[in-house]
Design a protein around this motif. Structure first.
Motif, PDB file in Angstrom:
ATOM      1  N   GLY A  70       0.599  -1.550  -0.238  1.00 13.28           N
ATOM      2  CA  GLY A  70      -0.055  -0.044  -0.299  1.00 13.28           C
ATOM      3  C   GLY A  70       1.076   1.171   0.044  1.00 13.28           C
ATOM      4  O   GLY A  70       2.233   1.558   0.531  1.00 13.28           O
ATOM      5  N   SER A  71       0.200   2.403  -0.299  1.00 12.61           N
ATOM      6  CA  SER A  71       0.856   3.797  -0.375  1.00 12.61           C
ATOM      7  C   SER A  71      -0.733   4.209   0.961  1.00 12.61           C
ATOM      8  O   SER A  71      -1.499   5.259   0.123  1.00 12.61           O
ATOM      9  N   HIS A  72      -0.868   4.067   1.693  1.00 18.98           N
ATOM     10  CA  HIS A  72      -1.512   4.233   2.922  1.00 18.98           C
ATOM     11  C   HIS A  72      -1.519   5.723   2.925  1.00 18.98           C
ATOM     12  O   HIS A  72      -0.647   6.846   3.001  1.00 18.98           O
ATOM     13  N   SER A  73      -3.072   6.356   2.866  1.00 12.97           N
ATOM     14  CA  SER A  73      -3.215   7.096   3.861  1.00 12.97           C
ATOM     15  C   SER A  73      -2.727   7.859   5.560  1.00 12.97           C
ATOM     16  O   SER A  73      -2.587   8.920   5.980  1.00 12.97           O
ATOM     17  N   GLY A  74      -1.920   6.954   6.407  1.00 16.68           N
ATOM     18  CA  GLY A  74      -1.667   7.154   7.511  1.00 16.68           C
ATOM     19  C   GLY A  74      -2.414   7.319   8.806  1.00 16.68           C
ATOM     20  O   GLY A  74      -2.895   7.624  10.056  1.00 16.68           O
ATOM     21  N   HIS A 110      -9.193  -5.871  -0.279  1.00 21.20           N
ATOM     22  CA  HIS A 110      -9.229  -4.715   0.831  1.00 21.20           C
ATOM     23  C   HIS A 110      -8.490  -3.591   0.483  1.00 21.20           C
ATOM     24  O   HIS A 110      -7.236  -2.710   1.175  1.00 21.20           O
ATOM     25  N   PRO A 111      -8.486  -2.828  -0.786  1.00 16.40           N
ATOM     26  CA  PRO A 111      -8.534  -1.868  -1.494  1.00 16.40           C
ATOM     27  C   PRO A 111      -7.954  -0.638  -0.157  1.00 16.40           C
ATOM     28  O   PRO A 111      -6.616  -0.110  -0.591  1.00 16.40           O
ATOM     29  N   GLU A 112      -8.700  -0.745   0.835  1.00 18.70           N
ATOM     30  CA  GLU A 112      -8.734   0.873   1.582  1.00 18.70           C
ATOM     31  C   GLU A 112      -7.781   0.652   2.530  1.00 18.70           C
ATOM     32  O   GLU A 112      -7.353   1.565   2.954  1.00 18.70           O
ATOM     33  N   MET A 113      -7.235  -0.623   2.514  1.00 16.16           N
ATOM     34  CA  MET A 113      -5.887  -0.983   3.435  1.00 16.16           C
ATOM     35  C   MET A 113      -4.779  -0.624   2.040  1.00 16.16           C
ATOM     36  O   MET A 113      -3.535  -0.032   2.894  1.00 16.16           O
ATOM     37  N   ALA A 114      -4.782  -0.261   1.787  1.00 18.21           N
ATOM     38  CA  ALA A 114      -3.636  -0.229   0.259  1.00 18.21           C
ATOM     39  C   ALA A 114      -3.315   1.541   0.329  1.00 18.21           C
ATOM     40  O   ALA A 114      -2.846   1.526  -0.674  1.00 18.21           O
ATOM     41  N   SER A 115      -4.790   1.991   0.381  1.00 27.72           N
ATOM     42  CA  SER A 115      -4.803   2.887   0.121  1.00 27.72           C
ATOM     43  C   SER A 115      -5.467   3.965   1.169  1.00 27.72           C
ATOM     44  O   SER A 115      -4.817   4.718   2.106  1.00 27.72           O
ATOM     45  N   GLY A 116      -6.506   4.483   0.784  1.00 25.97           N
ATOM     46  CA  GLY A 116      -6.906   4.629   2.131  1.00 25.97           C
ATOM     47  C   GLY A 116      -8.887   5.480   1.864  1.00 25.97           C
ATOM     48  O   GLY A 116      -8.967   5.221   1.316  1.00 25.97           O
ATOM     49  N   ALA A 117      -9.521   5.922   2.774  1.00 27.11           N
ATOM     50  CA  ALA A 117     -11.063   6.375   2.943  1.00 27.11           C
ATOM     51  C   ALA A 117     -11.009   7.343   1.607  1.00 27.11           C
ATOM     52  O   ALA A 117     -10.283   7.919   1.698  1.00 27.11           O
ATOM     53  N   GLY A 118     -12.282   7.043   0.494  1.00 28.45           N
ATOM     54  CA  GLY A 118     -11.835   7.628  -0.196  1.00 28.45           C
ATOM     55  C   GLY A 118     -11.398   8.708  -1.931  1.00 28.45           C
ATOM     56  O   GLY A 118     -11.090   9.330  -2.604  1.00 28.45           O
ATOM     57  N   ARG A 119     -10.242   7.475  -1.492  1.00 28.51           N
ATOM     58  CA  ARG A 119      -9.457   7.294  -1.883  1.00 28.51           C
ATOM     59  C   ARG A 119      -9.809   6.725  -3.486  1.00 28.51           C
ATOM     60  O   ARG A 119     -10.296   6.110  -3.529  1.00 28.51           O
ATOM     61  N   ASP A 120      -8.701   7.428  -4.902  1.00 27.64           N
ATOM     62  CA  ASP A 120      -9.411   7.115  -5.816  1.00 27.64           C
ATOM     63  C   ASP A 120      -9.536   5.092  -6.574  1.00 27.64           C
ATOM     64  O   ASP A 120     -10.401   4.518  -6.654  1.00 27.64           O
ATOM     65  N   MET A 121      -7.997   5.276  -5.557  1.00 25.70           N
ATOM     66  CA  MET A 121      -7.716   3.640  -5.806  1.00 25.70           C
ATOM     67  C   MET A 121      -8.609   2.753  -5.649  1.00 25.70           C
ATOM     68  O   MET A 121      -9.426   0.993  -6.083  1.00 25.70           O
ATOM     69  N   ALA A 122      -9.268   3.240  -4.295  1.00 22.54           N
ATOM     70  CA  ALA A 122     -10.179   2.006  -3.747  1.00 22.54           C
ATOM     71  C   ALA A 122     -11.882   1.914  -4.519  1.00 22.54           C
ATOM     72  O   ALA A 122     -11.714   0.814  -4.248  1.00 22.54           O
ATOM     73  N   GLU A 123     -12.001   3.390  -4.806  1.00 21.69           N
ATOM     74  CA  GLU A 123     -12.993   3.402  -4.814  1.00 21.69           C
ATOM     75  C   GLU A 123     -13.435   2.912  -6.311  1.00 21.69           C
ATOM     76  O   GLU A 123     -14.516   2.503  -6.864  1.00 21.69           O
ATOM     77  N   PRO A 147      10.890   9.389   8.328  1.00 20.90           N
ATOM     78  CA  PRO A 147       9.577  10.198   8.654  1.00 20.90           C
ATOM     79  C   PRO A 147       8.704  10.877   8.053  1.00 20.90           C
ATOM     80  O   PRO A 147       9.465  11.666   7.385  1.00 20.90           O
ATOM     81  N   ASP A 148       7.684  10.456   8.399  1.00 21.02           N
ATOM     82  CA  ASP A 148       6.845  11.583   7.430  1.00 21.02           C
ATOM     83  C   ASP A 148       5.601  11.748   7.919  1.00 21.02           C
ATOM     84  O   ASP A 148       4.995  10.898   9.393  1.00 21.02           O
ATOM     85  N   LEU A 149       5.101  13.213   8.070  1.00 24.41           N
ATOM     86  CA  LEU A 149       3.589  13.198   8.737  1.00 24.41           C
ATOM     87  C   LEU A 149       2.624  12.264   7.543  1.00 24.41           C
ATOM     88  O   LEU A 149       3.514  11.862   5.739  1.00 24.41           O
ATOM     89  N   PRO A 150       1.415  12.236   7.617  1.00 23.18           N
ATOM     90  CA  PRO A 150       0.076  11.230   6.751  1.00 23.18           C
ATOM     91  C   PRO A 150       0.014  11.428   5.527  1.00 23.18           C
ATOM     92  O   PRO A 150       0.267  12.856   5.603  1.00 23.18           O
ATOM     93  N   PHE A 151      -0.494  11.057   4.458  1.00 22.01           N
ATOM     94  CA  PHE A 151      -0.387  11.377   3.562  1.00 22.01           C
ATOM     95  C   PHE A 151      -1.592  11.717   2.973  1.00 22.01           C
ATOM     96  O   PHE A 151      -1.675  12.646   2.515  1.00 22.01           O
ATOM     97  N   GLY A 152      -2.768  11.063   3.524  1.00 19.34           N
ATOM     98  CA  GLY A 152      -4.429  11.800   3.817  1.00 19.34           C
ATOM     99  C   GLY A 152      -4.328  13.173   3.882  1.00 19.34           C
ATOM    100  O   GLY A 152      -4.030  13.178   5.573  1.00 19.34           O
ATOM    101  N   PRO A 153      -4.916  13.891   3.171  1.00 15.45           N
ATOM    102  CA  PRO A 153      -5.162  15.083   3.780  1.00 15.45           C
ATOM    103  C   PRO A 153      -5.612  15.316   4.724  1.00 15.45           C
ATOM    104  O   PRO A 153      -4.828  16.183   5.735  1.00 15.45           O
ATOM    105  N   ALA A 154      -6.190  14.896   5.512  1.00 14.98           N
ATOM    106  CA  ALA A 154      -7.982  14.682   6.312  1.00 14.98           C
ATOM    107  C   ALA A 154      -6.302  14.474   7.721  1.00 14.98           C
ATOM    108  O   ALA A 154      -6.676  14.898   9.065  1.00 14.98           O
ATOM    109  N   VAL A 155      -5.913  13.505   7.581  1.00 16.99           N
ATOM    110  CA  VAL A 155      -5.265  12.581   9.004  1.00 16.99           C
ATOM    111  C   VAL A 155      -4.467  13.642   8.932  1.00 16.99           C
ATOM    112  O   VAL A 155      -3.826  13.895  10.392  1.00 16.99           O
ATOM    113  N   ARG A 156      -3.806  14.317   7.613  1.00 18.96           N
ATOM    114  CA  ARG A 156      -2.348  14.552   8.186  1.00 18.96           C
ATOM    115  C   ARG A 156      -2.851  16.236   8.598  1.00 18.96           C
ATOM    116  O   ARG A 156      -2.389  16.547   9.949  1.00 18.96           O
ATOM    117  N   ASP A 157      -3.812  17.187   8.395  1.00 15.32           N
ATOM    118  CA  ASP A 157      -4.613  18.043   9.734  1.00 15.32           C
ATOM    119  C   ASP A 157      -4.525  17.799  10.361  1.00 15.32           C
ATOM    120  O   ASP A 157      -4.132  18.965  11.316  1.00 15.32           O
TER     121      ASP A 157
END
Length: 338
Positions: free
Chosen positions: A88-92, A234-247, A118-128
């Motif tokens: 995955g390239s997960h949202s964090g 399990h597409p959301e585990m490889a990406s995240g909620a609302g991500r286009d790949m999972a959808e 080390p990084d902040l989460p990739f998902g914008p909402a989670v990062r915020d």
């Protein structure tokens, strides 16, 4: 085992990209995204291509399903959501961090053993949320932590060194390179370091599409099948909620797809039809509608793809245009003379 001889490495050259999407505003083309697209039929033959499908390029995270096949072949015992996270390239999101911790715990390891950046989460909402809570960047939050945790787990099982598992000469990375060549059917053109720190291999879009097809058509019980089944289930585990790949995987039955930074995407169906694309400027706003158009060219029912037509262009807060694939990506292009 190789199913056919490897072809030579793709040429390292300036890619001959072509227009793949237009940005329109009130019926006028305001901008153009360039890129390359290839569509394979179920027989593995090229059904359509636009731009340069044969030049060497870096697939970035779109290569992760191939890396996962290599790890499963070498004994990685993960399945289901943890195997999906490993590619995955997960949202964090918390489920992603918890999953990476579980993989590490299986090997008796911790976040301190990871070597990704080390990084902040990739998902914008989670990062915020992390920023509001003044949380520091971490290796678990970085979007490749599942892959790194799986690599460590496999190294522990096989008795391979842990401290340099990301080094090109490490047994794990040499084995992954061999599988990349096998599944793409071509020699690696060049190796470098990906953003997360692991080796990254230059192949062609054509080779990458071929690898996606081979994974998607894996027979039950094979590593390819296990990887494809985990990603589809399990597409959301490889990406995240609302991500286009999972959808997209939820919208198209049986579809396997994976994106990568800099505008890369692969997708394949259980019958072997596959696509691969690269947006030259790395823009996701072009990647999504171009991927949908390529899947329609591959024979996916366009009605399943209506939610991936591209983001709107706004004026005064209302839609006045959009990002649309070029005419050559219309399914009727397959009927045109060569």
């Amino acid at each position: 085992m190789l199913t056919s001889p490897l072809t030579d490495a793709p040429a390292i050259r300036e890619p001959r990209h072509a227009p793949v999407a237009h940005v329109t505003r009130s019926g006028v083309i305001e901008g153009t995204h360039y890129g390359s697209v290839v569509v394979l039929g179920g027989d593995g033959e090229v059904r359509f291509h636009l731009g340069d499908a044969e030049a060497a390029f870096y697939p970035r995270s779109a290569l992760k399903p191939v890396q996962a096949v290599a790890m499963v072949r070498a004994g990685l015992p993960l399945d289901g959501e943890l195997l999906a996270l490993a590619m995955g390239s997960h949202s964090g999101e918390e489920r992603h961090l918890a999953g990476a911790r579980r993989i590490l715990a299986l090997a008796g390891l911790t976040e301190d053993d990871l070597r990704n950046v080390p990084d902040l989460p990739f998902g914008p909402a989670v990062r915020d949320t992390w920023i509001r809570e003044d949380r520091a960047p971490s290796r678990l939050a970085q979007n490749c932590s599942g892959k790194h945790a799986a690599m460590l787990h496999l190294c522990k099982l096989n008795g391979w060194p842990l401290q340099d598992y990301d080094a090109p000469e490490h047994p794990l990375q040499r084995m992954i390179a061999e599988v990349v060549e096998e599944l793409t059917g071509q020699r690696i053109a060049r190796a470098t370091v990906d953003g997360c720190g692991t080796p990254l291999f230059a192949v062609s879009l054509h080779g990458l599409a071929r690898a996606a097809a081979r994974i998607a058509t894996g027979a039950p019980g094979t590593p390819e099948f296990r990887v494809a089944d985990a990603l589809r289930s399990h597409p959301e585990m490889a990406s995240g909620a609302g991500r286009d790949m999972a959808e997209l995987m939820r919208a198209v039955p049986g579809l396997l797809t994976k994106d990568g930074f800099e505008g890369v995407q692969i997708a394949a169906l259980p019958d072997g039809r596959a696509i691969a694309l690269k947006i030259a400027d790395g823009a996701n706003r072009a990647r999504v509608p171009v991927a949908a158009a390529a899947l329609a060219l591959a024979g996916v029912d366009p009605r399943l793809l209506t939610g991936f037509a591209g983001e709107p262009v706004t004026g005064g807060g209302r839609p006045v245009g959009g990002v649309r694939p070029v005419a050559a990506l219309d399914p009727s292009a397959l009927l045109a003379p060569a």
